[in-house]
Design a protein around this motif. Sequence first.
Motif, PDB file in Angstrom:
ATOM      1  N   ASN A 184      -9.401   0.133   0.667  1.00 40.34           N
ATOM      2  CA  ASN A 184      -8.614  -0.272  -0.492  1.00 40.34           C
ATOM      3  C   ASN A 184      -8.948  -1.732  -0.792  1.00 40.34           C
ATOM      4  O   ASN A 184      -9.534  -2.435   0.038  1.00 40.34           O
ATOM      5  CB  ASN A 184      -7.111  -0.078  -0.240  1.00 40.34           C
ATOM      6  CG  ASN A 184      -6.629  -0.800   1.006  1.00 40.34           C
ATOM      7  OD1 ASN A 184      -6.573  -2.026   1.055  1.00 40.34           O
ATOM      8  ND2 ASN A 184      -6.290  -0.035   2.051  1.00 40.34           N
ATOM      9  N   ALA A 243      -1.145   4.558   0.656  1.00 36.88           N
ATOM     10  CA  ALA A 243      -1.968   5.637   1.198  1.00 36.88           C
ATOM     11  C   ALA A 243      -1.705   5.783   2.690  1.00 36.88           C
ATOM     12  O   ALA A 243      -1.626   4.781   3.414  1.00 36.88           O
ATOM     13  CB  ALA A 243      -3.446   5.357   0.954  1.00 36.88           C
ATOM     14  N   ASN A 249      -7.914  -6.029  -8.394  1.00 37.13           N
ATOM     15  CA  ASN A 249      -8.825  -5.077  -9.036  1.00 37.13           C
ATOM     16  C   ASN A 249      -9.859  -5.777  -9.920  1.00 37.13           C
ATOM     17  O   ASN A 249     -10.718  -5.109 -10.506  1.00 37.13           O
ATOM     18  CB  ASN A 249      -8.039  -4.076  -9.878  1.00 37.13           C
ATOM     19  CG  ASN A 249      -7.228  -3.116  -9.025  1.00 37.13           C
ATOM     20  OD1 ASN A 249      -7.696  -2.648  -7.995  1.00 37.13           O
ATOM     21  ND2 ASN A 249      -6.005  -2.824  -9.449  1.00 37.13           N
ATOM     22  N   GLY A 306       0.788  -1.223   0.000  1.00 33.59           N
ATOM     23  CA  GLY A 306       0.000   0.000   0.000  1.00 33.59           C
ATOM     24  C   GLY A 306       0.817   1.270   0.000  1.00 33.59           C
ATOM     25  O   GLY A 306       2.000   1.280   0.337  1.00 33.59           O
ATOM     26  N   GLN A 327      -2.823   3.477   5.568  1.00 30.45           N
ATOM     27  CA  GLN A 327      -3.265   2.229   4.945  1.00 30.45           C
ATOM     28  C   GLN A 327      -2.074   1.460   4.372  1.00 30.45           C
ATOM     29  O   GLN A 327      -2.152   0.850   3.315  1.00 30.45           O
ATOM     30  CB  GLN A 327      -4.269   2.508   3.832  1.00 30.45           C
ATOM     31  CG  GLN A 327      -5.528   3.220   4.288  1.00 30.45           C
ATOM     32  CD  GLN A 327      -6.419   3.601   3.119  1.00 30.45           C
ATOM     33  OE1 GLN A 327      -6.625   2.817   2.204  1.00 30.45           O
ATOM     34  NE2 GLN A 327      -6.921   4.815   3.153  1.00 30.45           N
ATOM     35  N   ASP A 347       1.351  -0.097  -4.484  1.00 27.46           N
ATOM     36  CA  ASP A 347      -0.060   0.200  -4.264  1.00 27.46           C
ATOM     37  C   ASP A 347      -0.796  -1.079  -3.862  1.00 27.46           C
ATOM     38  O   ASP A 347      -0.219  -1.948  -3.223  1.00 27.46           O
ATOM     39  CB  ASP A 347      -0.679   0.878  -5.497  1.00 27.46           C
ATOM     40  CG  ASP A 347      -0.606  -0.002  -6.746  1.00 27.46           C
ATOM     41  OD1 ASP A 347      -0.312  -1.207  -6.613  1.00 27.46           O
ATOM     42  OD2 ASP A 347      -0.835   0.511  -7.856  1.00 27.46           O
ATOM     43  N   TYR A 348      -2.071  -1.184  -4.252  1.00 26.11           N
ATOM     44  CA  TYR A 348      -2.906  -2.275  -3.742  1.00 26.11           C
ATOM     45  C   TYR A 348      -3.365  -3.248  -4.836  1.00 26.11           C
ATOM     46  O   TYR A 348      -4.311  -3.990  -4.642  1.00 26.11           O
ATOM     47  CB  TYR A 348      -4.153  -1.684  -3.064  1.00 26.11           C
ATOM     48  CG  TYR A 348      -3.839  -0.654  -2.014  1.00 26.11           C
ATOM     49  CD1 TYR A 348      -3.535  -1.030  -0.707  1.00 26.11           C
ATOM     50  CD2 TYR A 348      -3.818   0.702  -2.317  1.00 26.11           C
ATOM     51  CE1 TYR A 348      -3.229  -0.086   0.260  1.00 26.11           C
ATOM     52  CE2 TYR A 348      -3.510   1.651  -1.353  1.00 26.11           C
ATOM     53  CZ  TYR A 348      -3.217   1.256  -0.070  1.00 26.11           C
ATOM     54  OH  TYR A 348      -2.908   2.188   0.879  1.00 26.11           O
ATOM     55  N   PRO A 403     -13.504  -0.353  -3.200  1.00 26.32           N
ATOM     56  CA  PRO A 403     -12.176   0.271  -3.072  1.00 26.32           C
ATOM     57  C   PRO A 403     -11.963   1.007  -1.758  1.00 26.32           C
ATOM     58  O   PRO A 403     -10.934   1.648  -1.574  1.00 26.32           O
ATOM     59  CB  PRO A 403     -12.156   1.251  -4.245  1.00 26.32           C
ATOM     60  CG  PRO A 403     -13.594   1.635  -4.427  1.00 26.32           C
ATOM     61  CD  PRO A 403     -14.395   0.419  -4.082  1.00 26.32           C
ATOM     62  N   GLU A 404     -12.924   0.926  -0.851  1.00 28.03           N
ATOM     63  CA  GLU A 404     -12.796   1.629   0.418  1.00 28.03           C
ATOM     64  C   GLU A 404     -12.576   0.647   1.554  1.00 28.03           C
ATOM     65  O   GLU A 404     -13.379  -0.268   1.736  1.00 28.03           O
ATOM     66  CB  GLU A 404     -14.059   2.464   0.693  1.00 28.03           C
ATOM     67  CG  GLU A 404     -14.319   3.552  -0.322  1.00 28.03           C
ATOM     68  CD  GLU A 404     -13.225   4.621  -0.340  1.00 28.03           C
ATOM     69  OE1 GLU A 404     -12.578   4.811   0.707  1.00 28.03           O
ATOM     70  OE2 GLU A 404     -13.032   5.255  -1.379  1.00 28.03           O
TER      71      GLU A 404
END
Length: 662
Positions: free
Chosen positions: A315, A260, A306, A258, A263, A337-338, A312-313
């Motif tokens: 992530n 963010a 994805n 991740g 997160q 990232d995720y 997406p919340e």
Amino acid sequence: MKKIYLGLIALLCVLTGCSDVKYEAATYSEAVTNLTFTNPEGTREVTLSWTNPTMPGQSGVQIIKNDIDVIELEGAVSEYYMKKAPVNEDVSYTVKARYEDGRVSEGQTIRFNISYTAKKGGDMLAMIVPDDYETSADEKDAVEWFQKNYVTTGKGVVLTPATIDDLDHEQQIAAWVMCDRIGIDLGWQNLPGNLASTGTVEALKQFALDGGNIFLTNHATQLTVAIGRIADNFRPGIFGSGEGGQNNDVWGSQPVIGNAEGQIYDHSGHDIYRGMQFTSGLYERSIYTFIGAGVKGDHNCMWDLNSYGLAPEPNVVKAWEDATNSTVLGTWNHVVDYCCAGIVDFAPTSSFAGRVLAVGLAAYEWNIGTANPLQDQLELFTANCLDYVATPAEEMVAMLVPTDYETSADEKSAVDWFNANYVAQGKGQLFTPDNIDDLDASVNPVCWVMCDRVGIELGWDKLPASLVSTATIEALKAYAADGGNLLLTNHATQLTVAVGRIADNYRPGIFGSGEGGQNNDIWGSQPIIGNAEGQIYDHSRHPIYWNMDFLSGLYERSIYGFIGAGVKGDHNCMWDLNSYGLAPEPNVVKAWEETTNSTVLGTWNHVVDYCCAGIVDFEPTTTFPGRILAVGLAAYEWNIGVENPLQGQLELFTSNCIAYLK
């Protein structure tokens, strides 16, 4: 009526000629009879028995389990043996006779539900590979490593689908399923060498339902779907099986997931990476490396997070973990990232008792055409994963403290940390002498005994009374005799004498228990012992120091720091190696180690000679099966009156010590 019917047939023969008549094949096929089953009491063995038809032409038998799975038997056999039949569930078996002309009879069905409680899982490891594993260089190399390190040492067995009936949770605690192939298609049904056969999948599923843990690597990660741990719509979708080619990059795993704020999930300290080198300067973040330059197959078999329609919340990683009761422990080297999951730890659930650890990164490759410069890291990672999945679910770390531990700020702080990081996580049990009878080496492989007191006198019998009662000492002796391992810290190092690991004349002699005072220095451990050429023992890479910051510019050598500025008690309880009359040749450290079958892993910050031992690893012996790791440095202090700027290092050192002893 029968006579009239036969007459019409005869007339037709006259009018048209019998050779021109097309008869409809007879549909009647005599069925099996007397279908029964036997199940010896206390076992999961089942034998189905039946009587075959008397009419000629029978070529075999068809058995259908639960109206779905079909088992074909050749010849007029009259029984079918199952070494491990399904248990604790309603099952049905329908037996039909099969004839040479393709006819299949009506079936006779029997239903049963075998009540069975699986015995405690064994301690062996199984490695399961396709029947034709030798056709894959990667699988073949992995098997050779497993055989050398587990089979020949009596800790493992190699199985194939041909021998899958030998997979048994009562014998093996965990199973590694390895498949890495060129040219296979996406989908678990396309796995080679009978790895996708009904027999193999059912055996793996039952193993997991019984509580066995499974380690799936490379293309075998798709078995998460086959055995029912995740739904088909969550199957791995990032897939490759091409020839590959020369690639000079370093590949491995990115354990920090991740990008963010708030997160970011840092798993760099997870047990599967224990002892590995966290390599900096590669990609955007540091990584754990598996392979260097060579012919890489690029055989990913992992999850595109994805692609599953997950919210997406906050992530998709968190959404995936929540949806599958799992933890993403690693992704591609360069990913910050995720987007994807390359290493996933699927936790046991109420309906799926076994843990599944899946490694689908292409970086996990056993043969790159040349010598892999990072082979030791790949092997260490594999051994870590096997250790992790081989840990029984009921296994917990123990911590033993005096009954009145809350009167010591240091002991109380240590207990608070242990409760938060082990007890609350279901991984630990706190003991005092009041419940010492519950300490069990088969459940608690490690017991940390902590005692750090102001004002007590030298001598193990001067420790708080509850800690040195006859009942407590006898319980610790019995625990060690059963193979339990002890971590003794601070004043508790003196228990090495009480439990009989060393003689009283070798007891710790450097001792302090004063109030202490303000001290602004950094204290820690010096892992490099000695100053004579050829007699310097460097333990800076020992597992107890894994991932710690090696602080340079302090004292004559770099050290591992435990505490910063604060009120230090100066409570050493360690060994003065010059006081035991040991031969000085080659040095007293070496003489001490040989006399006590131990290794000195640390001393005071500033010591560069052989005078003392602050951290000693006492090896198991034939008369003392348990290992003892004793930490008697005053630097090991849990409460210095103010916030410790090196608290994270102290805690990491402690968890490293516990993991080492497990």
